[in-house]
Structures are given as structure tokens and as C-alpha cells.
Design a protein around this motif. Structure first.
Motif, PDB file in Angstrom:
ATOM      1  N   GLN A 205     -19.132  -0.903   1.177  1.00  0.00           N
ATOM      2  CA  GLN A 205     -17.915  -1.654   0.909  1.00  0.00           C
ATOM      3  C   GLN A 205     -17.286  -1.201  -0.407  1.00  0.00           C
ATOM      4  O   GLN A 205     -16.066  -1.083  -0.475  1.00  0.00           O
ATOM      5  N   HIS A 206     -18.109  -1.000  -1.401  1.00  0.00           N
ATOM      6  CA  HIS A 206     -17.588  -0.559  -2.707  1.00  0.00           C
ATOM      7  C   HIS A 206     -16.957   0.828  -2.592  1.00  0.00           C
ATOM      8  O   HIS A 206     -15.895   1.094  -3.168  1.00  0.00           O
ATOM      9  N   ALA A 207     -17.601   1.717  -1.853  1.00  0.00           N
ATOM     10  CA  ALA A 207     -17.091   3.084  -1.671  1.00  0.00           C
ATOM     11  C   ALA A 207     -15.780   3.038  -0.900  1.00  0.00           C
ATOM     12  O   ALA A 207     -14.847   3.801  -1.186  1.00  0.00           O
ATOM     13  N   ARG A 208     -15.740   2.126   0.094  1.00  0.00           N
ATOM     14  CA  ARG A 208     -14.497   2.018   0.878  1.00  0.00           C
ATOM     15  C   ARG A 208     -13.352   1.549   0.003  1.00  0.00           C
ATOM     16  O   ARG A 208     -12.235   2.060   0.099  1.00  0.00           O
ATOM     17  N   ARG A 209     -13.597   0.546  -0.827  1.00  0.00           N
ATOM     18  CA  ARG A 209     -12.557   0.027  -1.709  1.00  0.00           C
ATOM     19  C   ARG A 209     -12.106   1.117  -2.692  1.00  0.00           C
ATOM     20  O   ARG A 209     -10.903   1.272  -2.940  1.00  0.00           O
ATOM     21  N   ALA A 210     -13.037   1.879  -3.212  1.00  0.00           N
ATOM     22  CA  ALA A 210     -12.705   2.970  -4.146  1.00  0.00           C
ATOM     23  C   ALA A 210     -11.862   4.018  -3.431  1.00  0.00           C
ATOM     24  O   ALA A 210     -10.880   4.549  -3.975  1.00  0.00           O
ATOM     25  N   LEU A 211     -12.211   4.303  -2.174  1.00  0.00           N
ATOM     26  CA  LEU A 211     -11.459   5.276  -1.386  1.00  0.00           C
ATOM     27  C   LEU A 211     -10.041   4.763  -1.102  1.00  0.00           C
ATOM     28  O   LEU A 211      -9.066   5.511  -1.192  1.00  0.00           O
ATOM     29  N   GLU A 212      -9.936   3.473  -0.764  1.00  0.00           N
ATOM     30  CA  GLU A 212      -8.614   2.870  -0.523  1.00  0.00           C
ATOM     31  C   GLU A 212      -7.755   2.926  -1.785  1.00  0.00           C
ATOM     32  O   GLU A 212      -6.550   3.189  -1.719  1.00  0.00           O
ATOM     33  N   GLN A 213      -8.387   2.668  -2.921  1.00  0.00           N
ATOM     34  CA  GLN A 213      -7.648   2.721  -4.189  1.00  0.00           C
ATOM     35  C   GLN A 213      -7.155   4.141  -4.466  1.00  0.00           C
ATOM     36  O   GLN A 213      -6.024   4.350  -4.894  1.00  0.00           O
ATOM     37  N   ARG A 214      -8.021   5.117  -4.198  1.00  0.00           N
ATOM     38  CA  ARG A 214      -7.613   6.527  -4.394  1.00  0.00           C
ATOM     39  C   ARG A 214      -6.480   6.897  -3.438  1.00  0.00           C
ATOM     40  O   ARG A 214      -5.530   7.572  -3.811  1.00  0.00           O
ATOM     41  N   CYS A 215      -6.581   6.434  -2.191  1.00  0.00           N
ATOM     42  CA  CYS A 215      -5.518   6.708  -1.212  1.00  0.00           C
ATOM     43  C   CYS A 215      -4.210   6.069  -1.666  1.00  0.00           C
ATOM     44  O   CYS A 215      -3.133   6.682  -1.576  1.00  0.00           O
ATOM     45  N   HIS A 216      -4.303   4.840  -2.149  1.00  0.00           N
ATOM     46  CA  HIS A 216      -3.104   4.142  -2.631  1.00  0.00           C
ATOM     47  C   HIS A 216      -2.500   4.886  -3.827  1.00  0.00           C
ATOM     48  O   HIS A 216      -1.271   5.050  -3.905  1.00  0.00           O
ATOM     49  N   ALA A 217      -3.347   5.359  -4.730  1.00  0.00           N
ATOM     50  CA  ALA A 217      -2.863   6.109  -5.895  1.00  0.00           C
ATOM     51  C   ALA A 217      -2.195   7.405  -5.452  1.00  0.00           C
ATOM     52  O   ALA A 217      -1.134   7.791  -5.977  1.00  0.00           O
ATOM     53  N   VAL A 218      -2.793   8.077  -4.463  1.00  0.00           N
ATOM     54  CA  VAL A 218      -2.205   9.318  -3.942  1.00  0.00           C
ATOM     55  C   VAL A 218      -0.867   9.012  -3.285  1.00  0.00           C
ATOM     56  O   VAL A 218       0.119   9.733  -3.470  1.00  0.00           O
ATOM     57  N   GLU A 219      -0.782   7.933  -2.503  1.00  0.00           N
ATOM     58  CA  GLU A 219       0.475   7.540  -1.862  1.00  0.00           C
ATOM     59  C   GLU A 219       1.556   7.257  -2.897  1.00  0.00           C
ATOM     60  O   GLU A 219       2.715   7.636  -2.736  1.00  0.00           O
ATOM     61  N   GLN A 220       1.165   6.577  -3.996  1.00  0.00           N
ATOM     62  CA  GLN A 220       2.121   6.293  -5.063  1.00  0.00           C
ATOM     63  C   GLN A 220       2.605   7.603  -5.713  1.00  0.00           C
ATOM     64  O   GLN A 220       3.790   7.767  -5.981  1.00  0.00           O
ATOM     65  N   SER A 221       1.674   8.519  -5.940  1.00  0.00           N
ATOM     66  CA  SER A 221       2.026   9.812  -6.520  1.00  0.00           C
ATOM     67  C   SER A 221       2.980  10.570  -5.602  1.00  0.00           C
ATOM     68  O   SER A 221       3.964  11.166  -6.043  1.00  0.00           O
ATOM     69  N   VAL A 222       2.685  10.553  -4.306  1.00  0.00           N
ATOM     70  CA  VAL A 222       3.553  11.218  -3.335  1.00  0.00           C
ATOM     71  C   VAL A 222       4.935  10.576  -3.346  1.00  0.00           C
ATOM     72  O   VAL A 222       5.956  11.272  -3.341  1.00  0.00           O
TER      73      VAL A 222
END
Length: 105
Positions: free
Chosen positions: A1-18
Motif C-alpha cells: 500500500q505504501h509503495a502504491r501511494r508513493a507510485l501514485e504520488q510520482r505519477c501525479h507529479a509527472v502529470e503535473q510536470s507534463v
């Protein structure tokens, strides 16, 4: 669960950057279009100025050529008048000589 949340946060950060990059890209395209329009209007102004200057130069050249032609015509007339006077003088001398010969004969 922690890894998933970290991955979601990274995806969200990448989406924001894009999204930020897309916004910057759009701004850059808008600016490029503005610069292109500015450059085109500047080139139009330059073209008009060049045409005006070329027209002015041609007009000056035409006036200069006209003045030179008039000068040459004056010189030609003066030369022609002088030649005509010399010819008339020569004809008068020939008439005088012919008259003198006619009197002798």
C-alpha cells in the motif's frame, strides 16, 4: 500500500510536470506566432521603405539623365550652329570666288 501511494504520488507529479510543460509549450507557440507577426509587419515596413527609396533613386536618376540629355542637346545645337555658320561662310566665299571668276571670263 505504501509503495502504491508513493507510485501514485510520482505519477501525479509527472502529470503535473507534463501539464506545466504543455502550458509552457503553448505559451511558447503563442509567443512564436506573435514574433512571426511582428517580423512580418517589420518586413512589410522595410519593403515599403525600400520601394520608396528605390523609387526616389530612380526619379533622381531620371532627372539627372534628363538634365544631361538637355545639356547634350544644347552642346549639339551649339556645335551644329557653329558648323552651319562655317558652312554658310564657306558658301559665301565660294560664291565670291565664282563671281570673281565669272567676271574674269
Amino acid at each position: 500500500q505504501h509503495a502504491r501511494r508513493a507510485l501514485e504520488q510520482r505519477c501525479h507529479a509527472v502529470e503535473q510536470s507534463v501539464a506545466q510543460l504543455q502550458a509552457r509549450g503553448t505559451e511558447a507557440l503563442i509567443k512564436a506566432d506573435e514574433m512571426k507577426a511582428d517580423m512580418k509587419s517589420w518586413l512589410d515596413v522595410v519593403e515599403v521603405r525600400m520601394r520608396q527609396e528605390t523609387g526616389e533613386r530612380l526619379a533622381r536618376l531620371g532627372k539627372d539623365a534628363d538634365a544631361r540629355t538637355k545639356d547634350l542637346l544644347k552642346e549639339f545645337r551649339i556645335d551644329a550652329d557653329a558648323d552651319g555658320q562655317r558652312l554658310r561662310g564657306g558658301v559665301q566665299e565660294l560664291r565670291a570666288e565664282l563671281s570673281a571668276l565669272a567676271e574674269r571670263v
